[in-house]
Design a protein around this motif. Structure first.
Motif, PDB file in Angstrom:
ATOM      1  N   VAL A  60       0.769  -1.287  -0.120  1.00 44.19           N
ATOM      2  CA  VAL A  60       0.110  -0.003   0.019  1.00 44.19           C
ATOM      3  C   VAL A  60       0.915   1.192   0.112  1.00 44.19           C
ATOM      4  CG1 VAL A  60      -1.667   1.387   1.209  1.00 44.19           C
ATOM      5  CG2 VAL A  60      -1.912  -1.318   1.185  1.00 44.19           C
ATOM      6  N   LYS A  61       1.975   1.150   0.887  1.00 42.01           N
ATOM      7  CA  LYS A  61       2.841   2.476   0.643  1.00 42.01           C
ATOM      8  C   LYS A  61       3.321   2.783  -0.555  1.00 42.01           C
ATOM      9  CE  LYS A  61       6.991   4.205   3.057  1.00 42.01           C
ATOM     10  NZ  LYS A  61       8.096   3.960   3.824  1.00 42.01           N
ATOM     11  N   SER A  62       3.501   1.784  -1.770  1.00 41.48           N
ATOM     12  CA  SER A  62       4.006   2.089  -2.881  1.00 41.48           C
ATOM     13  C   SER A  62       3.074   2.553  -3.913  1.00 41.48           C
ATOM     14  CB  SER A  62       4.256   0.544  -3.692  1.00 41.48           C
ATOM     15  OG  SER A  62       3.132  -0.008  -3.850  1.00 41.48           O
ATOM     16  N   LEU A  63       1.813   2.755  -3.314  1.00 43.71           N
ATOM     17  CA  LEU A  63       0.753   3.360  -4.033  1.00 43.71           C
ATOM     18  C   LEU A  63       0.244   5.121  -3.486  1.00 43.71           C
ATOM     19  CD1 LEU A  63      -2.143   0.692  -3.398  1.00 43.71           C
ATOM     20  CD2 LEU A  63      -0.652   1.042  -5.528  1.00 43.71           C
ATOM     21  N   GLN A  64       1.318   5.351  -2.833  1.00 41.66           N
ATOM     22  CA  GLN A  64       1.328   6.741  -2.233  1.00 41.66           C
ATOM     23  C   GLN A  64       1.580   7.831  -3.624  1.00 41.66           C
ATOM     24  OE1 GLN A  64       4.102   6.771   1.126  1.00 41.66           O
ATOM     25  NE2 GLN A  64       2.391   7.510   2.199  1.00 41.66           N
ATOM     26  N   ASN A  65       0.999   8.861  -3.757  1.00 41.16           N
ATOM     27  CA  ASN A  65       1.006   9.621  -4.749  1.00 41.16           C
ATOM     28  C   ASN A  65       0.580   9.001  -6.214  1.00 41.16           C
ATOM     29  OD1 ASN A  65       2.091  11.464  -3.173  1.00 41.16           O
ATOM     30  ND2 ASN A  65       4.256  10.814  -3.254  1.00 41.16           N
ATOM     31  N   THR A  66      -0.232   8.204  -6.120  1.00 36.25           N
ATOM     32  CA  THR A  66      -0.777   7.718  -7.294  1.00 36.25           C
ATOM     33  C   THR A  66      -2.482   7.857  -7.259  1.00 36.25           C
ATOM     34  OG1 THR A  66      -1.241   5.328  -6.416  1.00 36.25           O
ATOM     35  CG2 THR A  66       0.995   5.914  -7.319  1.00 36.25           C
ATOM     36  N   GLN A  67      -3.142   7.478  -8.265  1.00 41.34           N
ATOM     37  CA  GLN A  67      -4.510   7.464  -8.066  1.00 41.34           C
ATOM     38  C   GLN A  67      -5.073   6.566  -7.771  1.00 41.34           C
ATOM     39  OE1 GLN A  67      -5.947   9.069 -12.018  1.00 41.34           O
ATOM     40  NE2 GLN A  67      -4.411  10.422 -12.173  1.00 41.34           N
ATOM     41  N   ALA A  68      -4.436   5.361  -7.131  1.00 43.15           N
ATOM     42  CA  ALA A  68      -4.989   4.164  -6.458  1.00 43.15           C
ATOM     43  C   ALA A  68      -6.223   4.214  -5.458  1.00 43.15           C
ATOM     44  CB  ALA A  68      -3.851   3.338  -6.206  1.00 43.15           C
ATOM     45  N   PHE A 100       8.541  -8.232  -5.899  1.00 43.89           N
ATOM     46  CA  PHE A 100       8.679  -7.077  -4.903  1.00 43.89           C
ATOM     47  C   PHE A 100       7.368  -5.919  -4.555  1.00 43.89           C
ATOM     48  CE2 PHE A 100      12.691  -8.195  -6.537  1.00 43.89           C
ATOM     49  CZ  PHE A 100      13.516  -8.485  -5.546  1.00 43.89           C
ATOM     50  N   PRO A 101       7.127  -5.938  -3.544  1.00 45.93           N
ATOM     51  CA  PRO A 101       5.706  -4.881  -3.179  1.00 45.93           C
ATOM     52  C   PRO A 101       5.906  -3.681  -3.798  1.00 45.93           C
ATOM     53  CG  PRO A 101       6.898  -5.401  -1.134  1.00 45.93           C
ATOM     54  CD  PRO A 101       7.409  -6.541  -2.184  1.00 45.93           C
ATOM     55  N   GLU A 102       7.212  -3.229  -3.936  1.00 44.47           N
ATOM     56  CA  GLU A 102       7.383  -1.660  -4.252  1.00 44.47           C
ATOM     57  C   GLU A 102       7.108  -1.471  -5.845  1.00 44.47           C
ATOM     58  OE1 GLU A 102       8.975  -2.340  -0.557  1.00 44.47           O
ATOM     59  OE2 GLU A 102       9.391  -3.272  -2.376  1.00 44.47           O
ATOM     60  N   ASP A 103       6.997  -2.736  -6.889  1.00 49.26           N
ATOM     61  CA  ASP A 103       6.728  -2.777  -8.043  1.00 49.26           C
ATOM     62  C   ASP A 103       5.114  -2.625  -8.379  1.00 49.26           C
ATOM     63  OD1 ASP A 103       9.357  -3.168  -8.625  1.00 49.26           O
ATOM     64  OD2 ASP A 103       9.601  -5.297  -8.706  1.00 49.26           O
ATOM     65  N   LEU A 104       4.419  -2.716  -7.394  1.00 44.55           N
ATOM     66  CA  LEU A 104       3.041  -2.728  -7.576  1.00 44.55           C
ATOM     67  C   LEU A 104       2.589  -1.624  -8.479  1.00 44.55           C
ATOM     68  CD1 LEU A 104      -0.171  -4.057  -7.061  1.00 44.55           C
ATOM     69  CD2 LEU A 104       0.185  -2.596  -5.110  1.00 44.55           C
ATOM     70  N   PRO A 105       2.699  -0.415  -8.175  1.00 42.97           N
ATOM     71  CA  PRO A 105       2.167   0.573  -9.200  1.00 42.97           C
ATOM     72  C   PRO A 105       2.626   0.758 -10.709  1.00 42.97           C
ATOM     73  CG  PRO A 105       3.690   1.607  -7.700  1.00 42.97           C
ATOM     74  CD  PRO A 105       3.510   0.155  -7.411  1.00 42.97           C
ATOM     75  N   PHE A 106       3.644   0.367 -10.815  1.00 38.99           N
ATOM     76  CA  PHE A 106       4.319   0.073 -12.294  1.00 38.99           C
ATOM     77  C   PHE A 106       3.803  -1.216 -12.855  1.00 38.99           C
ATOM     78  CE2 PHE A 106       7.403   1.703  -9.092  1.00 38.99           C
ATOM     79  CZ  PHE A 106       7.567   3.170  -9.360  1.00 38.99           C
ATOM     80  N   ILE A 113      -0.540   2.115 -12.588  1.00 37.37           N
ATOM     81  CA  ILE A 113      -1.401   2.850 -11.875  1.00 37.37           C
ATOM     82  C   ILE A 113      -1.204   4.421 -12.272  1.00 37.37           C
ATOM     83  CG2 ILE A 113      -2.519   3.566  -9.771  1.00 37.37           C
ATOM     84  CD1 ILE A 113      -1.836   0.682  -8.777  1.00 37.37           C
ATOM     85  N   PRO A 114      -2.009   5.368 -12.733  1.00 33.95           N
ATOM     86  CA  PRO A 114      -1.701   6.783 -12.925  1.00 33.95           C
ATOM     87  C   PRO A 114      -0.993   7.279 -11.646  1.00 33.95           C
ATOM     88  CG  PRO A 114      -3.633   6.115 -13.823  1.00 33.95           C
ATOM     89  CD  PRO A 114      -3.266   4.880 -13.027  1.00 33.95           C
ATOM     90  N   VAL A 115      -0.163   8.223 -11.753  1.00 34.60           N
ATOM     91  CA  VAL A 115       0.354   8.941 -10.576  1.00 34.60           C
ATOM     92  C   VAL A 115      -0.544  10.225 -10.414  1.00 34.60           C
ATOM     93  CG1 VAL A 115       2.831   8.219 -10.930  1.00 34.60           C
ATOM     94  CG2 VAL A 115       1.991  10.372 -11.792  1.00 34.60           C
ATOM     95  N   LYS A 116      -0.506  10.897  -9.177  1.00 28.60           N
ATOM     96  CA  LYS A 116      -1.231  12.057  -8.861  1.00 28.60           C
ATOM     97  C   LYS A 116      -0.823  13.248  -9.557  1.00 28.60           C
ATOM     98  CE  LYS A 116      -3.586  10.748  -4.575  1.00 28.60           C
ATOM     99  NZ  LYS A 116      -3.510  11.177  -3.282  1.00 28.60           N
ATOM    100  N   ASP A 117       0.360  13.249  -9.495  1.00 26.58           N
ATOM    101  CA  ASP A 117       1.355  14.638  -9.848  1.00 26.58           C
ATOM    102  C   ASP A 117       2.925  13.928 -10.154  1.00 26.58           C
ATOM    103  OD1 ASP A 117       2.784  16.913 -10.358  1.00 26.58           O
ATOM    104  OD2 ASP A 117       1.977  17.974  -8.494  1.00 26.58           O
ATOM    105  N   SER A 118       3.012  14.113 -11.455  1.00 30.28           N
ATOM    106  CA  SER A 118       4.460  13.535 -12.003  1.00 30.28           C
ATOM    107  C   SER A 118       5.424  14.227 -11.519  1.00 30.28           C
ATOM    108  CB  SER A 118       4.467  13.642 -13.673  1.00 30.28           C
ATOM    109  OG  SER A 118       4.205  14.804 -14.211  1.00 30.28           O
ATOM    110  N   ASN A 119       5.388  15.586 -10.951  1.00 30.92           N
ATOM    111  CA  ASN A 119       6.364  16.304 -10.498  1.00 30.92           C
ATOM    112  C   ASN A 119       6.862  16.091  -8.952  1.00 30.92           C
ATOM    113  OD1 ASN A 119       6.423  17.887 -12.780  1.00 30.92           O
ATOM    114  ND2 ASN A 119       4.938  19.374 -12.222  1.00 30.92           N
ATOM    115  N   LYS A 120       5.910  15.149  -8.306  1.00 26.59           N
ATOM    116  CA  LYS A 120       6.219  14.859  -6.881  1.00 26.59           C
ATOM    117  C   LYS A 120       7.298  13.581  -6.908  1.00 26.59           C
ATOM    118  CE  LYS A 120       1.883  15.961  -4.765  1.00 26.59           C
ATOM    119  NZ  LYS A 120       0.847  15.414  -4.024  1.00 26.59           N
ATOM    120  N   THR A 121       8.269  13.783  -5.985  1.00 27.63           N
ATOM    121  CA  THR A 121       9.379  12.694  -5.820  1.00 27.63           C
ATOM    122  C   THR A 121       8.776  11.906  -4.618  1.00 27.63           C
ATOM    123  OG1 THR A 121      10.730  14.346  -4.770  1.00 27.63           O
ATOM    124  CG2 THR A 121      10.884  14.206  -7.050  1.00 27.63           C
TER     125      THR A 121
END
Length: 326
Positions: free
Chosen positions: A90-98, A236-242, A246-254
């Motif tokens: 779930v942490k990997s989904l931060q800053n996405t539209q999930a 790896f759980p961190e690969d989930l959004p890729f 899943i679209p990101v909320k703001d591509s400028n966010k890091t």
């Protein structure tokens, strides 16, 4: 109070279901401001209207958030490391539209809802009971937190309908039907989550599964899906959004960076050596050659920095080094 046979149990083992109907402050959320609303198909999330057997109506507490609905489901009796696994997913989904979708069942479902609340990811709970039937214990508290954090609790069953075993497949079809993608986190080969997987395949939803321990019963479901090529693997759980695109909320966010430059050299060394892994005290002591008092001191330093976490004071999870900076 409503008495009924529970899931086929003999008469001597009847379950009692408490149903609240007197006033709006007696709903299971126990908040007079949370009154269920009835939704008809034009107001459903779009994907749910496209399945072969959509519900005729939905009852809803809260507001259904819009975004990329991703179902994260699994067993009620997960393994020792499953809670941390759900957190990382779930942490990997931060800053996405999930939007995390699950069933508010004990185990994996609740772990994923909890993590969504902790990491600010919207979440929806789909219930196999009416919204005016009582939920007990920690699940009720979690239901309240879901609503307080802008999520929703939905059901297709009339408000005063208690939960029966036969209602869970219907609930699972909604979880799959509403979702853009479905992830089986951990499940027995005959587990209820496998029904959700079958619905996902019927509805042509992308299906994913975690590749887990082949000697553990609660990973036989995902491994069976992977072996038969019915699901795509998540290693790896961190690969989930890729993997799920899943679209990101703001591509400028890091991503949030955690600095380790202010840590002691011993803490930096221990962290870098174990980053991304679970280690217990015996392993850490043996690998580092430290006396236990020194090891505890360094682990405390890392915990305060947010780089290490432990639920039992014996097993420790070290965050991945790629999310940190020197």
């Amino acid at each position: 109070t409503f008495c009924a046979l529970s899931q086929g149990q003999p008469c001597s083992e009847r379950s009692v279901f408490n149903i609240f109907t007197k006033s709006s402050n007696e709903y299971f959320i126990m908040d007079k401001n949370n009154i269920p609303t009835k939704l008809l198909p034009p107001n459903f999330p779009e994907l749910l209207t496209l399945i072969k057997n959509p519900p005729q109506e939905l009852y809803c507490l809260g507001n259904i958030p819009k975004g990329f609905y991703i179902a994260l489901v699994g067993t009620r009796r997960p393994g020792n490391y499953s809670k941390e696994l759900c957190k990382r997913l779930v942490k990997s989904l931060q800053n996405t539209q999930a939007i995390v979708v699950s069933g508010l069942a004990q185990g994996i479902d609740c772990y994923c809802h909890e993590a969504a609340i902790d990491f600010g990811v919207p979440t929806i709970a789909v219930l196999a009971q009416g919204l005016m039937t009582k939920i007990h214990g920690e699940r009720r508290i979690l239901a309240e937190q879901i609503l307080q954090n802008g999520g929703a609790i939905i059901s297709e069953f009339p408000l005063e309908t208690p939960s029966y075993k036969s209602m869970f497949p219907a609930r699972n079809r909604i979880i799959a039907g509403i979702s853009n993608a479905v992830v089986i986190v951990e499940s027995k080969e005959k587990g209820g989550s496998m029904l959700t997987a079958n619905f996902a395949l019927q509805y042509n939803r992308p299906l994913f599964a975690l590749s887990g321990n082949c000697f553990q019963e609660t990973y036989q479901g995902p491994l069976t899906l992977l072996r038969s090529d019915k699901a795509k693997p998540i290693y790896f759980p961190e690969d989930l959004p890729f993997i799920c695109n899943i679209p990101v909320k703001d591509s400028n966010k890091t991503p949030l960076n955690i600095s380790i430059s202010n840590l002691s050299l011993e803490a930096q060394e221990l962290f870098k050596k174990n980053s991304g892994f679970f280690k217990n005290l015996s392993e850490l002591s043996s690998d580092s050659k430290m006396v236990m008092s020194s090891l505890f001191s360094i682990l405390t330093e890392l915990e305060l920095a947010g780089l290490v976490s432990s639920q039992d004071g014996y097993r420790y999870f070290f965050e991945k080094e790629c999310s940190c900076k020197n």
